[in-house]
Design a protein around this motif. Structure first.
Motif, short mmCIF file in Angstrom:
data_model
loop_
_atom_site.label_atom_id
_atom_site.label_comp_id
_atom_site.label_asym_id
_atom_site.label_seq_id
_atom_site.Cartn_x
_atom_site.Cartn_y
_atom_site.Cartn_z
N ASP A 198 38.79 -15.99 -18.11
CA ASP A 198 37.53 -15.69 -18.25
C ASP A 198 36.81 -15.52 -19.70
O ASP A 198 37.74 -15.32 -20.67
N ASN A 237 35.76 -13.76 -22.92
CA ASN A 237 36.05 -12.58 -23.69
C ASN A 237 37.29 -12.05 -23.31
O ASN A 237 37.58 -10.68 -23.81
N PHE A 293 44.31 -12.31 -37.06
CA PHE A 293 43.23 -11.99 -36.12
C PHE A 293 41.95 -12.60 -36.72
O PHE A 293 41.74 -12.25 -38.04
N THR A 342 32.99 -19.31 -27.17
CA THR A 342 33.40 -21.02 -27.20
C THR A 342 32.36 -21.62 -26.54
O THR A 342 32.19 -21.37 -25.34
N GLN A 359 32.89 -19.08 -20.28
CA GLN A 359 31.58 -19.01 -19.55
C GLN A 359 31.08 -20.26 -19.08
O GLN A 359 31.33 -21.46 -19.88
N ASP A 382 47.01 -3.47 -27.15
CA ASP A 382 46.74 -2.45 -28.03
C ASP A 382 45.72 -1.19 -27.55
O ASP A 382 45.70 -0.35 -27.84
N LYS A 426 45.33 -8.83 -31.58
CA LYS A 426 44.89 -7.99 -32.74
C LYS A 426 45.99 -7.34 -33.11
O LYS A 426 45.76 -7.28 -34.60
N1 LIG Z 1 41.18 -4.83 -29.08
C1 LIG Z 1 41.56 -6.14 -28.83
N2 LIG Z 1 40.39 -6.90 -29.22
C2 LIG Z 1 40.80 -8.28 -28.74
C3 LIG Z 1 41.87 -8.80 -28.68
N3 LIG Z 1 41.76 -10.29 -28.58
C4 LIG Z 1 40.42 -10.51 -28.56
N4 LIG Z 1 39.77 -9.22 -29.00
C5 LIG Z 1 38.26 -9.15 -28.89
O1 LIG Z 1 37.89 -9.52 -27.55
C6 LIG Z 1 36.45 -10.47 -27.84
C7 LIG Z 1 36.60 -11.67 -27.25
O2 LIG Z 1 37.73 -12.40 -28.03
P1 LIG Z 1 37.47 -14.15 -27.93
O3 LIG Z 1 38.89 -14.56 -28.22
O4 LIG Z 1 36.21 -14.50 -28.44
O5 LIG Z 1 37.52 -14.35 -26.31
P2 LIG Z 1 37.52 -15.71 -25.47
O6 LIG Z 1 38.39 -15.57 -24.23
O7 LIG Z 1 37.78 -16.98 -26.37
O8 LIG Z 1 35.85 -15.87 -24.97
P3 LIG Z 1 34.99 -17.15 -24.77
O9 LIG Z 1 34.93 -18.19 -25.86
O10 LIG Z 1 33.92 -16.68 -24.45
O11 LIG Z 1 35.61 -17.73 -23.62
C8 LIG Z 1 36.13 -10.36 -29.42
O12 LIG Z 1 35.47 -9.19 -29.82
C9 LIG Z 1 37.62 -10.27 -29.88
O13 LIG Z 1 37.55 -9.52 -31.20
C10 LIG Z 1 43.04 -8.02 -28.68
O14 LIG Z 1 44.09 -8.36 -28.57
N5 LIG Z 1 42.78 -6.65 -28.84
#
Ligand SMILES: Nc1nc2c(ncn2[C@@H]2O[C@H](COP(=O)(O)OP(=O)(O)OP(=O)(O)O)[C@@H](O)[C@H]2O)c(=O)[nH]1
Length: 229
Positions: A41, A43, A58, A65, A92, A151, A180
């Motif tokens: 999914d 995020n 990080f 994306t 998305q 975390d 992170k």
């Molecule tokens: N606390 C925390 N936040 C994280 C972690 N990994 C990602 N995030 C946060 O989660 C949000 C989404 O991270 P992305 O890596 O953009 O998520 P995605 O799955 O690639 O999202 P899409 O590109 O929409 O598919 C951002 O605000 C990141 O900073 C983690 O391990 N811990």
């Protein structure tokens, strides 16, 4: 861009030039490229996980994306240089539509990601598995399940035993990690390196190129597999 990447992947090998000390040019050194798609999914942290593995940190900030992002890292396993190419796909639906068929061509492994603090992202996993099936992904390609954002301890919604049951049902190893947390750096590394080890042993034969330019096919030794789940 996706089709360019695919044509290089179809070749399965990449070349880097090497210059002979004595007599001009040697044939290019070859390394195998493995394409790993990262799906789940929006995020859940796919971009952050792939960035962490390829850039060892990080990202300062991420945006949703659109389509697909590519990241690549070369690793050496048992003396062989392998290129791991991570396809970070959009979560998305509206950003996937036109690209989706490109993701699934010539895939060597799949990483399914859910957000441990978001039960809905865990419940979406069967739909992601179904999408793989619809795109005729072979059953025997390596897959791993990754619960991200461990975390955020006080916000965890997906219990480990539930995720483990799901992973067992689908014959995948489970990793709970954080893209992170600096403490989980080694863990993120281990996820992709586990896949790289599996992929390295995936093809029973490998090409080697001795100095006299004769290409020899020889059996590949089995690597020791380690699971951190
Ligand atoms: N606390 C925390 N936040 C994280 C972690 N990994 C990602 N995030 C946060 O989660 C949000 C989404 O991270 P992305 O890596 O953009 O998520 P995605 O799955 O690639 O999202 P899409 O590109 O929409 O598919 C951002 O605000 C990141 O900073 C983690 O391990 N811990």
């Amino acid at each position: 861009m996706a089709s360019e990447m695919e044509s290089s992947l179809e070749a399965s090998f990449s070349s880097s030039s090497a210059v002979s000390k004595t007599a001009g040019f040697l044939p290019p050194a070859r390394s195998r490229i493995f394409k790993i798609i990262v799906i789940g999914d929006s995020n859940v942290g796919k971009t952050c996980l792939t960035y962490r593995f390829c850039s060892s940190r990080f990202p300062d900030r991420t945006e949703a994306t659109i389509g697909v992002d590519f990241r690549e890292r070369a690793v050496e396993i048992d003396g062989e240089r392998i290129k791991i190419q991570l396809w970070d796909t959009a979560g998305q639906e509206r950003f996937r539509k036109s690209m989706v068929q490109h993701y699934y061509r010539n895939v060597h492994a799949v990483v399914f990601v859910y957000d441990m603090t978001n039960m809905a992202s865990f419940h979406s996993l069967p739909a992601w598995i179904e999408e793989c099936k619809q795109h005729l992904l072979a059953n025997d390609i390596p897959r791993v399940l990754v619960g991200n954002k461990c975390d955020l301890r006080s916000a965890i919604q997906v219990p480990t035993d539930l995720a483990q049951k799901f992973a067992d049902t689908h014959s995948m190893p489970l990793f709970e990690t954080s893209a992170k947390s600096p403490n989980d750096n080694d863990h993120v590394e281990a996820i992709f390196m586990t896949l790289a080890h599996k992929l390295k042993s995936h093809k029973p034969l490998m090409l080697s190129q001795p100095p006299d330019n004769v290409i020899v096919l020889k059996p590949e030794p089995k690597p020791v597999m380690t699971c951190w789940c």
